[in-house]
Enzyme design. Structure first.
Site, short mmCIF file in Angstrom:
data_model
loop_
_atom_site.label_atom_id
_atom_site.label_comp_id
_atom_site.label_asym_id
_atom_site.label_seq_id
_atom_site.Cartn_x
_atom_site.Cartn_y
_atom_site.Cartn_z
CB ALA A 1 -0.96 -0.01 1.31
CB SER A 2 0.56 4.45 2.04
OG SER A 2 -0.86 4.83 1.22
CB ILE A 3 5.22 1.10 2.65
CG1 ILE A 3 4.55 0.86 3.94
CG2 ILE A 3 6.64 1.07 2.64
CD1 ILE A 3 4.81 -0.42 4.49
#
Length: 542
Positions: A231-233
């Site tokens: 995801a947003s990593i």
């Protein structure tokens, strides 16, 4: 294996089995003998009657009768021998059958007699010797949280002759045990079917594990090399590319983005033109809205309601309002293409290669990716279901990568290593991927980007907490950098906790700190707090 296990059993029961065989053979002889004795008696009776009728004048007939009688006796002897041999074979087979049964009886092999090197141990455990030796000192990777809590009183007790190394190992085991309990509560609260974790201390892996299932339908368990959506990593990984272009002079963070994306339209606010820069984009101050959530990221949806959706213009024509946006990072990928002169996919895959992230990929559905997990959601009634199909190509830069906790831990150490070197010459004379001054800029919270009551702010591609203590004996904060993520069927976090006592001039002694990476295949699972708690546990490891 048959020789090691069956030979003692046959030796133990050999005499009894041999006697049993002898009895069987004797019984068969008796039965056979009685049968032929009856036939012989009948034959004698008939002949005797014939002799009585013929009288003494029948010498010729007597001679013939005696000759037939001798032939019959020969046939009877041969038949008896054949029956005896058959019974003997049957008895021998019975002995070996009993021996095999004894060999297969697990109750006859006591646990105390099993050693790590014995063949009986491999038979009892139903594993090969290679698997047994491989699992001898393993941490039971891939089992449920409860199943991995195997700290026995024997391991917890230390003798007077125990050295410091043994005490240290015991301390690590206790920390791992506490961490498992934290993860168990986290999984139960979020209803996650599977979870993976990797923890490194001072650049070395201290613990990695997998709990639950990566694929429920096919009974595939999680392990540290399970590939999941991060995801947003993905933003932090993309930021490494942006920072490298910045260091190389190919990208000006404060130039209008139209310099790199000429087709991007000029935005206006209250009838006046607004300049949007790459610095605005990577700090979520560009004014570009976030995508509408369909329940895939409840946390971001709640935060979005609390924030303003416009950008105010100050005298420097720079945005000052914070609005978390993944779509803004899609624009960042366009900036990267313009600055590098290459497609974003080529630039980012080259980054994966340069960093040595061998199990990090673009989230594409078609390629065969080994150890890829399946993703899950829960309906309104809380029932577990497969997550719907999504095409994450529209947000690769901001949330479209796949990886493992092993790769994320390595990436975290790359960033930690770079942040703790000043002269550019680190361990073994190798410089960091980025300069220490660059990392300081990435991990410094930008003004106006406070994310919550915890005073966590957002830097450039990283969320961060400043280290400060305002009042005596009151709450004090430690400096750490992290990024969480929530996507369809996945949640993740990567947290870096640098050591407080580390001096930047201590070249050759870094990285110093703890890196924690956690990924689950269930959306809306909060992982940051448990990651921070685990990081503190391992930081205090003896």
């Amino acid at each position: 294996m048959f020789h090691n296990i069956c030979t003692p059993n046959i030796a133990h029961f050999g005499k009894q089995c041999f006697q049993t065989t002898k009895v069987l053979r004797t019984s068969c002889f008796l039965i056979t003998g009685s049968r032929h004795f009856h036939q012989e008696h009948t034959f004698k009776t008939a002949n005797d009657c014939s002799i009585h009728r013929l009288g003494n004048s029948s010498n010729h007939y007597l001679f013939e009768i005696n000759r037939e009688r001798q032939k019959y006796r020969k046939r009877r002897f041969s038949y008896r021998n054949q029956m005896g041999m058959l019974c003997g074979i049957m008895g021998t087979a019975a002995v070996f059958g009993m021996g095999s049964a004894l060999c297969e009886t697990k109750d006859d092999v006591s646990d105390k007699d099993l050693s790590f090197n014995s063949a009986a141990a491999f038979t009892k455990l139903n594993v090969s010797s290679e698997e047994f030796l491989e699992n001898k000192n393993s941490d039971q990777i891939g089992q449920d949280v409860v199943g991995t809590e195997k700290i026995s009183s024997e391991n917890q007790s230390s003798s007077s002759s125990a050295n410091s190394q043994e005490v240290k190992i015991t301390s690590v085991e206790e920390i791992v045990k506490k961490s498992r309990k934290l993860l168990k509560h986290c999984m139960e609260e979020g209803g996650a079917p599977g979870l993976t974790i990797a923890v490194s201390v001072d650049g070395k892996t201290a613990w990695e594990d997998g709990f639950g299932f990566a694929d429920l339908e096919n009974n595939v368990r999680c392990s540290p090399n399970t590939v999941m959506r991060i995801a947003s990593i993905s933003k932090s990984l993309t930021m490494a590319v942006v920072a490298k272009l910045w260091e190389d002079g190919k990208l000006d963070l404060d130039a209008p983005i139209q310099k790199y994306i000429p087709s991007f339209p000029v935005k206006t606010f209250n009838g006046e033109e607004v300049t949007i820069t790459t610095r605005h984009l990577i700090s979520h101050q560009s004014g570009i809205r976030h995508y509408k959530s369909r329940g895939s990221d409840k946390k971001e949806k709640e935060e979005e309601k609390k924030r303003t959706t416009t950008v105010s213009k100050n005298e420097n024509m720079k945005g000052s309002s914070y609005l978390y946006t993944t779509l803004g990072w899609t624009v960042v990928s366009g900036v990267v293409e313009g600055a590098a002169g290459k497609p974003f996919t080529r630039v980012i895959t080259r980054l994966f290669y340069d960093l040595g992230l061998e199990n990090t990929y673009l989230d594409k559905n078609a390629p065969i990716i080994y150890n890829r997990a399946r993703y899950y959601v829960r309906d309104k009634l809380g029932k577990l279901k497969n997550a719907p199909y999504v095409d994450n190509s529209y947000k690769w830069a901001g949330g479209g990568f796949l990886s493992t906790v092993q790769d994320l831990s390595k990436f975290g150490n790359i960033m930690l290593y770079a942040s703790q070197q000043e002269s550019g010459e680190g361990t073994n004379g190798l410089r960091g991927f980025l300069k220490a001054s660059t990392m300081q800029a990435l991990w410094a919270p930008v003004k106006g980007t406070s994310m919550s009551y915890t005073d966590e702010g957002y830097g450039m591609g990283w969320a961060t907490m400043e280290g400060k203590s305002l009042y005596g004996f009151c709450r004090s904060s430690r400096h750490y950098a992290f990024h969480g993520g929530g996507a369809v069927g996945a949640s993740s976090v990567l947290l870096i906790l640098p050591r407080q006592d580390h001096c930047i001039e201590d070249n050759g002694t870094f990285p110093k700190g703890v890196v924690v990476a956690i990924i689950t295949n269930m959306q809306d699972v909060r992982l940051k707090n448990v990651a921070l708690e685990i990081a503190h546990l391992f930081e205090n490891m003896q």
